[in-house]
Motif scaffolding. Structure first.
Motif, PDB file in Angstrom:
ATOM      1  N   PHE A  16       0.824  -1.201   0.000  1.00  0.00           N
ATOM      2  CA  PHE A  16       0.000   0.000   0.000  1.00  0.00           C
ATOM      3  C   PHE A  16       0.866   1.262   0.000  1.00  0.00           C
ATOM      4  O   PHE A  16       1.580   1.510  -0.954  1.00  0.00           O
ATOM      5  CB  PHE A  16      -0.980  -0.032   1.169  1.00  0.00           C
ATOM      6  N   LYS A  17       0.878   2.024   1.090  1.00  0.00           N
ATOM      7  CA  LYS A  17       1.631   3.278   1.116  1.00  0.00           C
ATOM      8  C   LYS A  17       2.960   3.161   1.851  1.00  0.00           C
ATOM      9  O   LYS A  17       3.650   4.176   2.038  1.00  0.00           O
ATOM     10  CB  LYS A  17       0.783   4.372   1.767  1.00  0.00           C
ATOM     11  N   LEU A  18       3.316   1.957   2.272  1.00  0.00           N
ATOM     12  CA  LEU A  18       4.596   1.766   2.959  1.00  0.00           C
ATOM     13  C   LEU A  18       5.459   0.768   2.191  1.00  0.00           C
ATOM     14  O   LEU A  18       5.895  -0.250   2.716  1.00  0.00           O
ATOM     15  CB  LEU A  18       4.378   1.278   4.389  1.00  0.00           C
ATOM     16  N   THR A  19       5.686   1.079   0.933  1.00  0.00           N
ATOM     17  CA  THR A  19       6.498   0.192   0.103  1.00  0.00           C
ATOM     18  C   THR A  19       7.991   0.500   0.204  1.00  0.00           C
ATOM     19  O   THR A  19       8.809  -0.215  -0.359  1.00  0.00           O
ATOM     20  CB  THR A  19       6.073   0.300  -1.373  1.00  0.00           C
ATOM     21  N   ASP A  20       8.336   1.567   0.930  1.00  0.00           N
ATOM     22  CA  ASP A  20       9.739   1.957   1.039  1.00  0.00           C
ATOM     23  C   ASP A  20      10.417   1.348   2.260  1.00  0.00           C
ATOM     24  O   ASP A  20      11.606   1.568   2.481  1.00  0.00           O
ATOM     25  CB  ASP A  20       9.867   3.484   1.104  1.00  0.00           C
ATOM     26  N   LEU A  21       9.670   0.575   3.045  1.00  0.00           N
ATOM     27  CA  LEU A  21      10.246  -0.071   4.223  1.00  0.00           C
ATOM     28  C   LEU A  21      10.552  -1.533   3.925  1.00  0.00           C
ATOM     29  O   LEU A  21       9.858  -2.169   3.124  1.00  0.00           O
ATOM     30  CB  LEU A  21       9.282   0.013   5.407  1.00  0.00           C
ATOM     31  N   PRO A  22      11.565  -2.100   4.582  1.00  0.00           N
ATOM     32  CA  PRO A  22      11.900  -3.505   4.359  1.00  0.00           C
ATOM     33  C   PRO A  22      10.946  -4.428   5.102  1.00  0.00           C
ATOM     34  O   PRO A  22      10.269  -4.003   6.042  1.00  0.00           O
ATOM     35  CB  PRO A  22      13.314  -3.612   4.934  1.00  0.00           C
ATOM     36  N   PRO A  23      10.887  -5.692   4.723  1.00  0.00           N
ATOM     37  CA  PRO A  23      10.104  -6.661   5.501  1.00  0.00           C
ATOM     38  C   PRO A  23      10.676  -6.807   6.910  1.00  0.00           C
ATOM     39  O   PRO A  23      11.848  -6.503   7.158  1.00  0.00           O
ATOM     40  CB  PRO A  23      10.267  -7.968   4.706  1.00  0.00           C
TER      41      PRO A  23
END
Length: 363
Positions: free
Chosen positions: A257-264
Motif C-alpha cells: 500500500f503506502k509503505l512500500t519503502d520499508l523492508p520486511p
C-alpha cells in the motif's frame, strides 16, 4: 441495496452523527462516513454493503490467527469493502480501500452464508479481510444465522468501536482477534488516522465483561513500532490489564500500500519480541508470517509440555484432551476446545456461495 443502519443520532445543526466507531462522522445529505460504506440517505444512515461481499474462502482457523479456538478446524471467511481506519500499511488495501462498489459481485444473505459454510463442513464463519465493525448489521445477522446452524462467529477486527455499539456487536461473536497495531497514540494518529485508547478500552471490555474468546495480533513494522521498549510496554500492559493467558501474536510486515519503502520485518525481530513478551509473564506468544516452528508451539503453563505443535498452519502434534486439558498433567489450557480429529491443514479453498461442494472437494 442500502440497509437501515443503527448507531446514529440527529444533531441540532441538521447533520446526523454516526455513533458506531470513535470517528463519530457527522454527515450532511448524501455524505459518506470515513469508512465509505455508511452513508446518510434522507433522514437516516444506511449501510451500503449489506449482503455484498468481496469473496468467500475457506481457511484454517489458525490463519485468522486464532491458536486457542477449536484448533485444526476450518473457517468460512468473507469481508465486504471499506474500513474505518486509514492504515498506510494495510495488507488488504484493495478490499478495505475499495471505492468501486460494483466490484463486490458476490451477493449473499446471512442465511445463505451460514448454510454454505455448514455444507462445506466449516466450524465457524469469520468476518475478515476488512473490519466487520463497519458492516456490523450484516455481521450480526450472519452470526445469528450461523448460531442457528451450530456454527461459531469470529470477528477479525481492529477493535475501533464505540462503547454504545460494542455490547450488541460482540454479544453475537464467539471469538475475536483484535489487531493492536502499536502501543503509542502517535503511531495510531500518524499511520492509521485513529487513536490507541479506544482499542485498549475494547480489549479490556472484551476480556473482562464478555464471553468472547480473545487473541491479539501486532504487526511489527521496522522502525515504526518494533522497538524493544515499545514491545515491552505492550506486553506489560497485556499482562497487567488483560491477563497472562491472553494469546499474543507478533507478525511480520511486508511492504504494501503506502509503505512500500520499508523492508520486511526480519525474523529475528519477531523472535526477540516473543522473548520479551514471555519474559514479561505472557504465557502464549506466537510469531506469524515467517517460518518459525518454535514460535508456533502452544505449551502447557504447568508442566511445559508441547500441547500443539505447528508448522505454518499445519498441526503436527496435538496433546490436549477434548476438554482442552494437557494429557500429561491435566492442566486446562485457556481457550475454546472440543474433539480433535483430522485437522483441516493449510488449504485455502475459494467458494461460490450458491454452489454445493463436490464430494471430492469437501474438507
Amino acid at each position: 441495496m442500502n440497509y437501515p443502519a443503527r448507531y446514529w443520532h440527529h444533531l441540532d445543526d441538521g447533520r446526523i452523527q454516526c455513533d458506531l466507531c470513535p470517528r463519530y462522522c457527522r454527515l450532511h445529505a448524501d455524505q459518506r462516513g470515513a469508512c465509505f460504506v455508511r452513508m446518510r440517505e434522507g433522514d437516516a444512515i444506511v449501510l451500503t454493503t449489506y449482503g455484498r461481499s468481496s469473496g468467500f474462502c475457506i481457511d484454517p482457523i489458525e490463519k485468522k490467527p486464532l491458536n486457542h479456538f477449536y484448533p485444526g478446524t476450518s473457517v468460512f471467511s468473507f469481508g465486504t469493502a471499506g474500513c474505518n481506519l486509514a492504515c498506510k500499511f494495510c495488507q488488504n488495501w484493495d478490499i478495505s480501500k475499495s471505492r468501486d462498489m460494483d466490484r463486490l459481485m458476490d451477493a449473499a444473505s446471512p442465511e445463505e452464508i451460514a448454510r454454505t459454510a455448514a455444507d462445506w463442513g466449516c466450524s465457524s464463519v469469520a468476518f475478515t479481510y476488512n473490519d466487520p465493525v463497519i458492516f456490523a448489521e450484516y455481521a450480526i445477522d450472519t452470526a445469528k444465522a450461523c448460531h442457528a446452524l451450530g456454527l461459531k462467529a469470529v470477528a477479525v477486527t481492529a477493535g475501533y468501536i464505540t462503547e454504545l455499539a460494542r455490547a450488541e456487536f460482540y454479544a453475537h461473536m464467539d471469538a475475536a482477534n483484535v489487531d493492536l497495531k502499536a502501543f503509542t497514540d502517535e503511531f495510531y494518529v500518524r499511520e492509521c488516522g485513529a487513536h490507541l485508547q479506544p482499542v485498549l478500552d475494547t480489549l479490556k471490555w472484551l476480556v473482562h465483561e464478555s464471553d468472547v474468546w480473545v487473541e491479539i495480533t501486532t504487526l511489527l513494522i521496522p522502525g515504526l513500532n518494533d522497538s524493544e521498549d515499545e514491545v515491552r510496554a505492550l506486553s506489560q500492559w497485556v499482562a497487567k490489564e488483560l491477563g497472562t493467558e491472553v494469546p499474543l501474536h507478533f507478525t511480520a510486515f511486508h511492504p504494501d500500500f503506502k509503505l512500500t519503502d520499508l523492508p520486511p520485518t526480519p525474523p529475528a525481530t519477531l523472535t526477540r519480541s516473543r522473548r520479551i513478551a514471555l519474559a514479561e509473564g505472557l504465557k502464549h506468544v506466537y510469531t506469524g508470517n515467517v517460518h518459525d516452528r518454535e514460535g508456533g508451539i502452544t505449551r502447557c503453563t504447568h508442566c511445559g509440555a508441547a500441547l500443539i505443535e505447528r508448522d505454518w498452519y499445519e498441526i503436527l502434534d496435538y496433546a490436549l484432551d477434548d476438554t482442552g486439558a494437557c494429557r500429561k498433567c491435566g492442566t486446562a489450557l485457556a481457550g475454546r476446545f472440543g474433539h480433535f480429529s483430522s485437522p483441516f491443514g493449510s488449504r485455502r479453498i475459494p467458494v461460490a456461495i450458491h454452489r454445493q461442494p463436490a464430494a471430492h472437494a469437501k474438507p
